[in-house]
Scaffold this active site. Structure first.
Site, PDB file in Angstrom:
ATOM      1  N   ASP A 133     -31.103 -57.962 -13.058  1.00 51.50           N
ATOM      2  CA  ASP A 133     -32.291 -58.334 -12.765  1.00 51.50           C
ATOM      3  C   ASP A 133     -32.257 -59.081 -11.482  1.00 51.50           C
ATOM      4  O   ASP A 133     -31.114 -58.992 -10.746  1.00 51.50           O
ATOM      5  CB  ASP A 133     -33.039 -59.244 -13.891  1.00 51.50           C
ATOM      6  N   LYS A 162     -33.929 -60.946 -22.784  1.00 50.43           N
ATOM      7  CA  LYS A 162     -33.825 -61.228 -21.364  1.00 50.43           C
ATOM      8  C   LYS A 162     -32.909 -62.591 -21.336  1.00 50.43           C
ATOM      9  O   LYS A 162     -32.919 -63.378 -22.374  1.00 50.43           O
ATOM     10  CB  LYS A 162     -35.282 -61.618 -20.877  1.00 50.43           C
TER      11      LYS A 162
HETATM   12  P1  NDP Z   1     -33.203 -58.495  -6.595  1.00 41.97           P
HETATM   13  O1  NDP Z   1     -32.615 -59.785  -6.675  1.00 41.97           O
HETATM   14  O2  NDP Z   1     -32.420 -57.441  -6.110  1.00 41.97           O
HETATM   15  O3  NDP Z   1     -34.380 -58.804  -5.256  1.00 41.97           O
HETATM   16  C1  NDP Z   1     -35.307 -59.468  -5.503  1.00 41.97           C
HETATM   17  C2  NDP Z   1     -36.109 -59.614  -4.230  1.00 41.97           C
HETATM   18  O4  NDP Z   1     -37.676 -60.188  -4.696  1.00 41.97           O
HETATM   19  C3  NDP Z   1     -35.628 -60.067  -3.132  1.00 41.97           C
HETATM   20  O5  NDP Z   1     -36.087 -59.526  -1.899  1.00 41.97           O
HETATM   21  C4  NDP Z   1     -36.008 -61.517  -3.179  1.00 41.97           C
HETATM   22  O6  NDP Z   1     -36.035 -62.397  -1.881  1.00 41.97           O
HETATM   23  C5  NDP Z   1     -37.599 -61.761  -3.857  1.00 41.97           C
HETATM   24  N1  NDP Z   1     -37.895 -62.700  -4.515  1.00 41.97           N
HETATM   25  C6  NDP Z   1     -37.149 -63.101  -5.563  1.00 41.97           C
HETATM   26  N2  NDP Z   1     -37.729 -64.153  -6.122  1.00 41.97           N
HETATM   27  C7  NDP Z   1     -38.889 -64.650  -5.187  1.00 41.97           C
HETATM   28  C8  NDP Z   1     -39.702 -65.569  -5.393  1.00 41.97           C
HETATM   29  N3  NDP Z   1     -39.800 -66.587  -6.006  1.00 41.97           N
HETATM   30  N4  NDP Z   1     -40.757 -65.411  -4.160  1.00 41.97           N
HETATM   31  C9  NDP Z   1     -40.675 -64.496  -3.345  1.00 41.97           C
HETATM   32  N5  NDP Z   1     -39.655 -63.503  -3.367  1.00 41.97           N
HETATM   33  C10 NDP Z   1     -38.864 -63.321  -4.245  1.00 41.97           C
HETATM   34  O7  NDP Z   1     -34.124 -58.195  -7.579  1.00 41.97           O
HETATM   35  P2  NDP Z   1     -34.591 -56.882  -8.244  1.00 41.97           P
HETATM   36  O8  NDP Z   1     -35.014 -56.073  -7.038  1.00 41.97           O
HETATM   37  O9  NDP Z   1     -33.692 -56.308  -9.269  1.00 41.97           O
HETATM   38  O10 NDP Z   1     -35.917 -57.309  -9.017  1.00 41.97           O
HETATM   39  C11 NDP Z   1     -37.035 -57.387  -8.482  1.00 41.97           C
HETATM   40  C12 NDP Z   1     -38.474 -57.324  -9.528  1.00 41.97           C
HETATM   41  O11 NDP Z   1     -38.154 -56.258 -10.298  1.00 41.97           O
HETATM   42  C13 NDP Z   1     -38.272 -58.643 -10.561  1.00 41.97           C
HETATM   43  O12 NDP Z   1     -39.491 -58.856 -11.069  1.00 41.97           O
HETATM   44  C14 NDP Z   1     -37.396 -58.002 -11.874  1.00 41.97           C
HETATM   45  O13 NDP Z   1     -37.651 -58.572 -12.984  1.00 41.97           O
HETATM   46  C15 NDP Z   1     -38.096 -56.717 -11.679  1.00 41.97           C
HETATM   47  N6  NDP Z   1     -37.167 -55.268 -12.340  1.00 41.97           N
HETATM   48  C16 NDP Z   1     -35.919 -55.299 -12.154  1.00 41.97           C
HETATM   49  C17 NDP Z   1     -35.320 -54.189 -12.625  1.00 41.97           C
HETATM   50  C18 NDP Z   1     -33.854 -53.849 -12.237  1.00 41.97           C
HETATM   51  O14 NDP Z   1     -33.493 -52.703 -12.680  1.00 41.97           O
HETATM   52  N7  NDP Z   1     -33.149 -54.485 -11.273  1.00 41.97           N
HETATM   53  C19 NDP Z   1     -35.986 -53.198 -13.664  1.00 41.97           C
HETATM   54  C20 NDP Z   1     -37.179 -53.686 -13.981  1.00 41.97           C
HETATM   55  C21 NDP Z   1     -37.878 -54.777 -13.319  1.00 41.97           C
HETATM   56  P3  NDP Z   1     -34.979 -63.214  -1.574  1.00 41.97           P
HETATM   57  O15 NDP Z   1     -33.728 -62.594  -1.368  1.00 41.97           O
HETATM   58  O16 NDP Z   1     -35.395 -64.118  -0.531  1.00 41.97           O
HETATM   59  O17 NDP Z   1     -34.783 -64.328  -2.955  1.00 41.97           O
HETATM   60  O1  2IT Z   2     -36.660 -55.952 -16.133  1.00 41.31           O
HETATM   61  C1  2IT Z   2     -36.116 -54.879 -16.459  1.00 41.31           C
HETATM   62  O2  2IT Z   2     -36.599 -53.949 -17.196  1.00 41.31           O
HETATM   63  C2  2IT Z   2     -34.604 -55.002 -16.162  1.00 41.31           C
HETATM   64  N1  2IT Z   2     -34.222 -55.836 -15.573  1.00 41.31           N
HETATM   65  C3  2IT Z   2     -33.764 -53.929 -16.419  1.00 41.31           C
HETATM   66  C4  2IT Z   2     -33.367 -54.099 -17.915  1.00 41.31           C
HETATM   67  C5  2IT Z   2     -32.114 -53.236 -18.239  1.00 41.31           C
HETATM   68  O3  2IT Z   2     -31.378 -53.577 -19.712  1.00 41.31           O
HETATM   69  O4  2IT Z   2     -31.738 -52.276 -17.572  1.00 41.31           O
END
Ligand code: NDP
Ligand code: 2IT
Length: 449
Positions: free
Chosen positions: A168, A128
Site C-alpha cells: 500500500d 490492513k
Molecule cells: P505509493 O506510496 O506508491 O504512492 C502514494 C502517492 O500518494 C505518492 O505520490 C505520495 O506522495 C502521495 N501521498 C501519500 N500520502 C499523501 C498525503 N498524506 N498527502 C498527499 N499526498 C500523499 O502508494 P500507492 O500508489 O500504492 O497508493 C495510493 C493510494 O491507492 C492509497 O490510497 C492506497 O491505499 C490505494 N491503493 C493502493 C493499492 C496498491 O496496490 N498499491 C491498491 C488499492 C488501493 P509522496 O511521495 O510525497 O508521499
Molecule cells: O487497498 C488495497 O486494496 C491494497 N493496498 C492492495 C491489497 C492487496 O492485498 O493486494
C-alpha cells in the site's frame, strides 16, 4: 442520515467506543447509510447481531518495531495488523508505511477492504496493517532492517491460509522483497502465498505492479461505456499522486486514448498541457525516488506549483484521485464540477469526503467509489495466490485478461445492485450493497463466530 433505529444504534456504539477514529467513522457511516436501503428486508441481520459484528474487527495486533539506522541510532516504531473479517476467506489486505498511520486509518482501510475483496468474487477476507515508519529519505539498508524487524514480529500472525499482506502507500516491490526474505528466514519454509506483490523471480504475478492503476481505468471505461456511451478517447485526465497507482493509471489512460495533464506528490503538482511524458515520470519516481518537481525542471512547457491540493485547479474531463484518503473536500469538488468534469473515479481509498461525493452526484457527474474502482490490485493479488497454489505462472496477457473481466463484472454487479435498491446510477450504494450481501450471508451461515 441513517433512518433505521438498529443501524443508528450500531453507529452510536462505534462513536462511543472509539470516539477519536474519524476516518473509521466516515467509512462506517457511508456503508450503514447504504444498508439503510435494504435493512427492513433483512430482520435476521439484527436478530443475529450481524451489523454489530461487522463493524468490530475480529482481531487487532499492535507491536513494537525496533531498528537501527545507518549511524547506529536506535528507533522504535509501532506496527499493526487489523484482521477485520475472515468470513469469506483468509484475511487479505495491504501494509502501509507512512508517518500518519494510526488505528483509525488502518480500521477504515481494513473495513473497506472487506467489501472490496468481496466485490472481486475471489475468496479473500479483509485486513490492513502497517507502521508509522516513514520510508522517505531512508537508505535501502535502513528500509531493509526496518522490514526485517517488522516481519520478525508479524510472521507469527500471518500465513497463506491465515492472513496474506501486500503493499500500500510506502510499501512496494522493494519492501515486499525484504519482508518475504525475512518470513522465509524466520519460518524456514518457502510459502510463496504468504505475501503478494512479490518479485517476478520469486513467485510474483505479472500485472500485479500495474493492476490497481489498470483496473481503475478498466472500471472507468465500463462506466463511461454503459452510462454515457462514451470512452477515454480524446479526454483530458488529471490524476493525483505519483506512486504505484497513479503511474499505472496514467499509463492505461494514455493507452486508452486520453491525455493525462497533471500529477502530484505530497509537496506539489505538475501541469503538462501537452500530456505527461510517462518515461520521464517513471524514471523520476520509480528509478530515482525523487520529487515530482524534477519533472518541470526536465520537461520544457510543463510547470510545477507547491501544495498538493492545487492539482484540482487544472480543468479535466475525468478526475482520478490516486494519492490518499480525504484529498477532495467540498470546495475542491465544486471546483472540479465548475471546470466541467464528467466523471470521478476514486483510485485511492476514500479520497473524497462524503460532501464531495454528494456534490459530484448532484451535479450529474459519474462517480465510481474506491472499493470498486481500485479492486483490481487486490484481485490480482488473489490471482497471484492462485498461481502460487498451482506452482505455475500465467502470461501477462492471461492475467490482464482476467483482470479486465473482473473489473467489467464488478461494474455490472454494482450497477445492477444500485438499480435493484431503487437508486439507479448510485454506484456508491451499489458497491456497498453488492459487496455486503456476500459477507453477511457467509457470516449468517457460519454462526456466531
Ligand atoms: P505509493 O506510496 O506508491 O504512492 C502514494 C502517492 O500518494 C505518492 O505520490 C505520495 O506522495 C502521495 N501521498 C501519500 N500520502 C499523501 C498525503 N498524506 N498527502 C498527499 N499526498 C500523499 O502508494 P500507492 O500508489 O500504492 O497508493 C495510493 C493510494 O491507492 C492509497 O490510497 C492506497 O491505499 C490505494 N491503493 C493502493 C493499492 C496498491 O496496490 N498499491 C491498491 C488499492 C488501493 P509522496 O511521495 O510525497 O508521499
Ligand atoms: O487497498 C488495497 O486494496 C491494497 N493496498 C492492495 C491489497 C492487496 O492485498 O493486494
Amino acid at each position: 442520515m441513517i433512518k433505521s433505529a438498529y443501524l443508528q444504534r450500531v453507529y452510536n456504539d462505534v462513536l462511543t467506543r472509539d470516539p477519536n477514529e474519524k476516518e473509521f467513522h466516515q467509512t462506517v457511516l457511508e456503508v450503514l447509510e447504504s444498508l439503510d436501503q435494504i435493512i427492513d428486508q433483512h430482520p435476521e441481520y439484527e436478530r443475529r447481531g450481524i451489523i454489530e459484528a461487522f463493524v468490530e474487527p475480529e482481531r487487532i495486533i499492535s507491536f513494537r518495531v525496533p531498528w537501527v539506522d545507518d549511524r547506529g541510532g536506535i528507533h522504535i516504531n509501532r506496527g499493526y495488523r487489523v484482521q477485520f473479517n475472515s468470513a469469506i476467506g483468509p484475511y487479505k489486505g495491504g501494509l502501509r508505511f507512512h508517518p500518519t498511520v494510526n488505528l483509525s486509518i488502518l480500521k477504515f482501510l481494513g473495513f473497506e477492504q472487506i467489501l472490496k475483496n468481496s466485490l472481486t468474487t475471489l475468496p479473500m477476507g479483509g485486513a490492513k496493517g502497517g507502521s508509522d515508519f516513514d520510508p522517505k529519505g531512508k537508505s535501502d539498508d535502513e528500509v531493509m532492517r526496518f522490514c526485517q524487524s517488522f516481519m520478525t514480529e508479524l510472521q507469527r500472525h500471518i500465513g497463506q491460509f491465515v492472513d496474506v499482506p501486500a503493499g500500500d502507500i510506502g510499501v512496494g516491490g522493494r519492501e515486499i522483497g525484504y519482508l518475504f526474505g525475512q518470513y522465509r528466514r524466520v519460518r524456514g519454509t518457502y510459502a510463496a502465498g504468504v505475501l503478494t506483490g512479490k518479485g517476478l523471480t520469486f513467485g510474483g504475478s505479472l500485472v500485479r505492479t500495474e493492476a490497481t492503476g489498470y483496473g481503475i481505468c478498466y472500471l472507468t471505461q465500463e462506466m463511461l461505456k454503459h452510462m454515457r456511451n462514451d470512452s477515454f478517447e480524446g479526454k483530458t485526465v488529471v490524476i493525483s499522486g505519483s506512486g504505484n497507482v497513479a503511474i499505472f493509471a496514467t499509463e492505461k489512460a494514455m493507452q486508452l486514448g486520453a491525455k493525462v495533464v497533471g500529477l502530484s506528490d505530497s509537496n506539489g503538482y505538475i501541469h503538462d498541457p501537452d500530456g505527461i511524458k510517462l518515461d520521464v515520470i517513471k524514471d523520476i519516481k520509480l528509478n530515482r525516488r525523487a520529487r515530482i518537481k524534477a519533472y518541470a525542471d526536465e520537461v520544457p512547457g510543463s510547470t510545477y506549483a507547491d501544495g498538493f491540493r492545487g492539482i484540482w485547479s487544472i480543468p479535466c474531463d475525468i478526475a482520478l484521485p490516486c494519492a490518499t484518503q480525504n484529498e477532495i473536500d467540498a470546495g475542491t469538488a465544486k471546483l472540479i464540477v465548475k471546470n466541467g468534469a464528467m466523471a470521478v473515479t476514486e483510485g485511492a481509498n476514500m479520497p473524497c469526503y462524503p460532501e464531495a461525493v454528494q456534490i459530484f452526484q448532484e451535479a450529474g457527474l459519474l462517480v465510481a467509489p474506491s472499493k470498486a474502482a481500485n479492486a483490481g490490485g487486490v484481485a490480482t493479488s488473489g490471482l497471484e495466490m492462485s498461481q502460487n497454489s498451482m506452482r505455475y505462472s500465467w502470461t501477462f496477457e492471461e492475467v490482464d485478461h482476467r483482470l479486465k473481466d473482473i473489473m467489467a463484472n464488478i461494474f455490472q454487479n454494482i450497477y445492477h445492485a444500485a438499480e435493484e435498491c431503487g437508486k439507479p446510477g448510485d454506484l456508491v450504494v451499489g458497491a456497498n450493497l453488492a459487496a455486503f450481501k456476500k459477507v453477511a450471508d457467509s457470516m449468517l451461515t457460519q454462526g456466531l463466530i
